[in-house]
Design a protein around this motif. Structure first.
Motif, PDB file in Angstrom:
ATOM      1  N   GLN A  14     108.228 -26.007  75.208  1.00  0.00           N
ATOM      2  CA  GLN A  14     107.654 -27.350  75.053  1.00  0.00           C
ATOM      3  C   GLN A  14     108.730 -28.389  74.740  1.00  0.00           C
ATOM      4  OE1 GLN A  14     104.371 -28.070  75.651  1.00  0.00           O
ATOM      5  NE2 GLN A  14     104.404 -25.944  76.354  1.00  0.00           N
TER       6      GLN A  14
ATOM      7  N   ILE B  80      97.550 -26.941  73.930  1.00  0.00           N
ATOM      8  CA  ILE B  80      98.888 -26.747  74.481  1.00  0.00           C
ATOM      9  C   ILE B  80      98.815 -26.458  75.985  1.00  0.00           C
ATOM     10  CG2 ILE B  80      99.103 -24.262  74.083  1.00  0.00           C
ATOM     11  CD1 ILE B  80     101.962 -24.692  73.260  1.00  0.00           C
TER      12      ILE B  80
ATOM     13  N   HIS C  14     102.642 -32.205  70.115  1.00  0.00           N
ATOM     14  CA  HIS C  14     103.157 -30.842  69.927  1.00  0.00           C
ATOM     15  C   HIS C  14     103.265 -30.504  68.450  1.00  0.00           C
ATOM     16  CE1 HIS C  14     106.598 -27.946  69.572  1.00  0.00           C
ATOM     17  NE2 HIS C  14     105.832 -27.284  70.411  1.00  0.00           N
TER      18      HIS C  14
END
Lengths: 526, 673
Positions: free
Chosen positions: B334, B415, B357
């Protein structure tokens, strides 16, 4: 207030700190006698605080001297920055020495008024030694100090080592006093006065320039002083006396007697006898060399920490002699600063040694310090500061002090002395760091008892001492300024202030002694 | 005390930071109190439990007040608070200056907000640990340094924070230092980060040489005129800065430390190695966006490294069995997305993803922490030494831990980029701009990595929560849901993982109202950099490299992710895993991925071992031979001389007098002759 030496009351004012200490000593002794009678028992506990109070009073009186306005004069006592600074150092040594010694006195069951009285009398002698300008007063002061310290060395009557040390010290001391007294007699014989200012002008005027009797007198005077500061080769008594004496007394002598001895050397040799510089300069130079090299090598072979510190204290006399040999206001200031720092670290080190050594001062071997840093962390930390400062490790006062001495030596062109100072300091790292190694990197065996917890007075003194060394190392500005003012302020002022007399202004290639003598001639004493 | 409305009212005219120093001081005080506690009241759980979280929550409260004040004033220029001059030497003057602008304010909110939640969670997670007070001391200290990093108004202060968080990361990775492996993981993180720090330092020197100052404001204002666009200097500065970022933010080639860093307590992984510290590199690129915008080569490098890392880490994550390792590689992946964004010039998108995130990855880590906590507890009860982290030992936990189960699914969907959760908006924006700005290959990589993300996260959920329980019959009855102090933080983060993306909703999506809150908020900060980029040919193609608009591709990607999730779920949910102890190492491609493409082994062979051999040789010849030999010889020599000297010290007074008189005679002789 303007001091006027024609009035006897004003002489009392000029001597006020000494008088306060002397009176305190007498009061302590008398009260103690009345309180105890003929019983052989420890004194009442208030004796200690009483003495400390008296000493603090003397500190205040000494500070008050700073406010006085002093005319140029030829009195037997000097009222100048140097004496006041020396008084502060000596009084500090006395206060801290007493604070450190209470634990020892109680532990050994020997807490008596006599001990304190003797310390105070020695302090009076030390203070006079740094302030007098008369050879007779000088002798009286040196004997007052010495005899008190002889007795203190043998204070622990039950200990054979203590008695042996006292006897050795006394025999050697008496021997040295003989030389000193003979020197004084020779000077008096050749000049006709014991007043040093007369001697100075006599030499300066050249009437005594080829008088062997006078110079023999100066030489013997120097020998007497060299003995007191334990300069090589007149140092042989030191390890034995320091090792045998009760440990707090060792610290007191190492710090106090040395400081007073250096005060006398600075005042009598480098100031009053400045016109005769060509005669004593070489001697001081050699004394400094030998006193740096010999004890530092000898200390390497010691496995007793107390004896190692005794050699270390001789070595420090060598470093201090470098400041004297520089023979400049900067050198004198550096000597003063280093004396103060040295007093703090050497008092503290010896005090910690007696704490570790336990009852009867039996465990002062290197191996007895194993694991100290873990068993008594604060004590260990303080000892590390003292030892690193003795070694001259930044950021401690010892480092700044040595730096100051080095810069004075270099400025006066004494580069050989400066290099020797650095090299011998490097050697000394070995024996100082060895103790720290033992304290932290070796484990204490079960059989080794943990040192007792120090008392309040000890803790106070040790923490102030260690902190002061760190402060002096980290923020030396204030201390350096004070030392530099005091190092430049010595009577007779004309001799110091006169242009050409300051070594920094020495024309190169010209004999320094001659240039100083000529400046003194052109500007006679007022 | 000033009242809140009054403070806001005062701030309305022009923004002045409110109690700026206290934002830093509170965590520092917490660190000191807990640090003292670690020595003096080790057994006391109450003081750390209160002081630790309170210090950070207090800082969060001040930050919120500042945020409201800044929003009301909407300043164009940053507010600089100068605390004192740190060093002044020659031309160099470095002040302890704090910069409050929209970017640092957003970071402050994220850092203090997520930290507060994780501190509370830690009260439950670490309570039984003997190093409880020490743990909070480190954690508070970390927050302190992270805030310095974020608030620094010049490179030097940022670097102080940069190093400080590195130190705290090291301390916390090796928190259980009795375990040799854990301590080594701490050292690995520290050493790898040093390589990156070298880059940061060189960049800093270059900046000082060319600008004569390290202050951000001055440097960025002077940069367009002082340096040539695309020139060697600005390229070098930015590449060296990026080297620092690859260390701190775990990108190729320096990402290897982050998976090992999972040795630390799980809340630490959530806070430091997922939500805050590892994003410092992204923050730094965004902070120095003006310089990067002037160096197209560096931009391409940043974006390419980011995309490569995103893909590489995602592939590795698919074959890991340690629940925290999966999440660690997921984090690396990520972070790669964020670098793609700041590399191509979509700074807001990068910071947007950084924020979302922080929410969902902190959630996932804390959830995994809850799982580990329960597993550890169960194994502890039956004195088993099985690995509680290994997913092969888990399975079926949804029955025992319903709240953890539900919140972790929210995190997984977020996510994976499922509409309308936070990850959908932020990741989609990155992927979209990568295509729209013309980086076709990177766009493709980003899409593939996004699908892999959905895959490995579903695998993690299935292995942990679905299927049969593999904990073992005796340990199974001891599995329980975690206490409220731990699941409430999970719930908070779950809510944020859902709504966190709604601050930025693109115009293109049908039905939904367009929201530009984040874009508008960060606009003043990125305006100069965007200006440079647009002046040099950056343009929005409004379509992907193979056609299609934003709404279409958003739809495609969310549907594709959903399909991957469903397929993975169906494929794995009925599969049976053997417990870790009975399993063999995977083979073939799975084996390569399980062994992380053998990158650690490669580094070992090519860098570590040759260097070790070289140093060992140096040590043998130079150190042990030359230096030690000469020192020991010298010491022995001096000791011998000292011993001879002490022979003269006989202890007899007569001897002493002999030397004394000799001395006197010598002196008299020199005086008189």
């Amino acid at each position: 207030m303007i001091l006027d030496f024609s009035s006897s009351l004003h002489i009392v004012w000029a001597l006020l700190p000494e008088i306060v200490v002397a009176v305190t000593g007498l009061v302590v002794l008398m009260l103690d006698v009345f309180q105890r009678g003929s019983r052989s028992a420890p004194s009442a506990p208030w004796v200690g605080p009483l003495a400390i109070t008296g000493l603090v009073g003397a500190v205040l009186a000494n500070a008050w001297l700073l406010t006085l306005e002093v005319p140029a004069q030829n009195a037997q006592i000097a009222v100048d920055g140097f004496r006041i600074a020396m008084n502060f150092i000596v009084l500090g040594v006395a206060i801290f020495g007493l604070l450190y010694s209470f634990d020892w006195l109680n532990r050994e069951g020997q807490f008596t008024g006599e001990f304190i009285f003797l310390v105070l009398m020695a302090v009076v002698g030390m203070m006079l030694l740094g302030g007098t300008r008369d050879l007779i007063v000088l002798f009286v002061a040196i004997e007052l100090m010495s005899i008190s310290v002889y007795v203190l060395t043998g204070y622990d009557r039950r200990s054979r080592r203590s008695a042996e040390a006292a006897l050795k010290y006394f025999l050697m001391g008496a021997f040295a006093s003989g030389f000193l007294l003979y020197g004084i007699a020779l000077i008096f014989g050749s000049v006709g006065s014991t007043n040093l200012s007369l001697v100075t002008s006599e030499i300066a005027l050249g009437t005594a320039s080829n008088n062997p009797m006078l110079f023999a007198g100066v030489a013997l005077l120097l020998v007497g002083f060299a003995f007191k500061v334990s300069a090589v080769p007149f140092h042989m008594w030191t390890p034995d006396a320091y090792e045998g004496a009760p440990t707090p007394v060792t610290g007191f002598m190492a710090a106090g007697v040395k400081a007073a001895g250096f005060a006398a050397i600075v005042r009598f040799i480098t100031i009053e006898l400045a016109p005769a510089a060509e005669f004593w300069e070489g001697i001081i130079w050699w004394l400094a060399m030998l006193t740096m090299i010999v004890p530092n090598l000898a200390a390497l072979a010691q496995d007793d920490v107390k004896r190692m510190l005794a050699y270390s204290s001789i070595a420090h006399a060598g470093y201090l002699l470098v400041g004297v040999a520089a023979d400049s206001p900067l050198g004198r200031s550096a000597t003063l600063f280093y004396l103060a720092v040295y007093a703090a670290m050497t008092l503290g080190s010896f005090a910690i040694v007696y704490l570790v050594a336990g009852k009867g001062d039996v465990r002062s071997k290197l191996s007895d310090f194993r694991g100290l840093g873990w068993r008594r962390p604060l004590l260990g930390a303080a000892f590390v500061v003292f030892l690193l400062s003795l070694a001259g490790f930044p950021p401690t006062g010892g480092f700044i002090g040595k730096l100051y001495l080095l810069s004075a030596a270099v400025e006066s062109g004494e580069s050989v002395l400066a290099i020797t100072l650095v090299l011998t300091s490097l050697i000394s790292y070995y024996y100082y760091l060895r103790v720290i190694w033992k304290m932290y990197f070796e484990e204490a065996p079960e059989s080794l008892p943990t040192p007792e917890r120090p008392g309040l007075a000890f803790g106070f003194a040790a923490s102030i001492g260690a902190l002061a060394l760190l402060v002096a190392g980290l923020f030396p500005g204030h201390g350096l300024r004070t030392a530099s003012r005091a190092g430049e302020d010595l009577v007779p002022r004309a001799a110091v202030v006169a242009p050409g007399a300051a070594p920094s202004a020495r024309p190169s290639g010209q004999d320094p002694a001659a240039s100083r003598a000529s400046s003194n001639v052109s500007e006679p004493e007022r | 005390m000033l009242s809140l409305p009054l403070l806001l009212q005062e701030a309305h005219a022009a923004y002045e930071p409110i109690l700026p120093a206290w934002i830093l001081l509170l965590p520092l005080i917490g660190a000191v109190v807990n640090g003292v506690g670690a020595f003096n009241w080790r057994g006391n759980k109450a003081i750390p439990s209160i002081v630790g979280p309170a210090a950070v929550i207090g800082a969060f409260a001040i930050v919120v007040v500042n945020f409201l004040a800044m929003r009301a004033a909407a300043p164009h220029d940053p507010a600089i608070v100068s605390l004192w001059t740190w060093m002044s030497a020659g031309d160099l003057r470095i002040g302890v200056d704090l910069q409050f602008d929209q970017l640092s304010m957003l970071m402050l909110l994220v850092v203090t907000g997520v930290s507060s939640v994780i501190h509370v969670y830690s009260v439950g997670y670490m309570r039984e640990d003997p190093g409880y007070s020490r743990y909070f001391a480190y954690l508070n200290l970390f927050v302190f340094f992270m805030l310095i990093l974020v608030l620094g108004a010049n490179f030097a202060i940022t670097f102080v924070g940069w190093e400080g968080v590195g130190l705290c990361s090291y301390l916390l990775i090796g928190f259980w230092y009795e375990n040799r492996e854990f301590a080594s993981a701490g050292k690995k993180a520290f050493i790898v980060n040093r390589i990156g720090d070298f880059g940061f330092l060189v960049a800093m020197f270059l900046v000082f040489v060319h600008f004569g100052t390290l202050n951000y404001e001055t440097v960025f204002a002077a940069a367009p005129a002082a340096l040539a666009y695309g020139g060697a200097v600005v390229t070098a500065i930015t590449l060296f800065l990026f080297l620092g970022c690859t260390g701190k933010s775990a990108q190729i080639p320096l990402y290897v430390w982050l998976p090992d860093a999972m040795a630390g307590p799980t809340p630490v992984s959530a806070l430091i190695h997922a939500a805050t510290m590892v994003t410092a590199g992204v923050y730094l690129v965004a902070r120095t966006s003006v310089l990067f915008a002037m160096a197209p080569v560096s931009q391409a490098v940043v974006a390419a490294v980011g995309a490569g890392t995103a893909l590489l880490a995602a592939t590795i994550a698919t074959q890991q069995y340690d629940i925290k390792k999966v999440l660690a590689y997921s984090t690396v992946s990520q972070l790669g997305y964020m670098f793609v964004a700041v590399g191509i010039g979509a700074y807001t998108a990068g910071i947007f993803h950084l924020m979302t995130h922080a929410f969902f990855k902190a959630l996932l880590f804390l959830g995994s922490g809850a799982v580990i906590h329960a597993m550890h507890h169960a194994y502890h009860e039956v004195h088993s030494h099985e690995d509680p982290n290994d997913m092969r030992n888990q399975g079926g936990l949804r029955r025992f831990m319903p709240i953890t189960f539900a919140t972790m699914w929210i995190g997984t969907l977020a996510i994976s980029g499922i509409f309308p959760l936070a990850g959908f908006f932020s990741k989609d924006e990155i992927i979209w701009y990568t295509g729209a700005y013309g980086y076709g290959i990177l766009w493709g990589i980003a899409l593939v990595a996004a699908l892999l993300t959905a895959g490995y996260m579903t695998r993690l959920m299935v292995m942990t929560f679905h299927g049969e329980n593999r904990t073992g019959a005796d340990a199974e009855p001891h599995l329980h849901e975690v206490p409220a102090v731990m699941w409430i933080p999970l719930a908070i983060l779950a809510v944020l993982s859902i709504v966190g993306g709604w601050v930025n909703i693109p115009d293109a999506l049908p039905v939904l109202p367009a929201v530009h809150a984040l874009h508008d908020w960060l606009h003043p900060v990125f305006e100069p950099a965007r200006g440079i980029l647009e002046a040099h040919g950056l343009h929005d193609a409004h379509s992907s490299p193979i056609g299609g608009g934003e709404a279409m591709w958003a739809g495609i990607s969310t549907v594709a992710a959903a399909v991957v999730i469903i397929l993975t779920f169906r494929a794995l949910v009925h599969r049976t895993w053997k417990p870790a102890a009975d399993s063999t190492e995977p083979t073939g491609l799975a084996g390569v991925l399980y062994n992380k493409w053998y990158v650690d082994e490669l580094y070992d062979r090519t860098i570590v071992l040759p260097l070790l051999a070289l140093w060992r040789g140096c040590w043998r010849i130079v150190d042990a031979g030359l230096i030690d030999g000469s020192i020991n010889g010298l010491a022995a020599g001096t000791r011998a001389v000292g011993w001879i000297g002490s022979l003269f010290q006989t202890g007899r007074v007569a001897t002493y007098m002999f030397y004394f008189v000799t001395g006197v005679l010598v002196i008299l002789a020199t005086f008189l002759l």
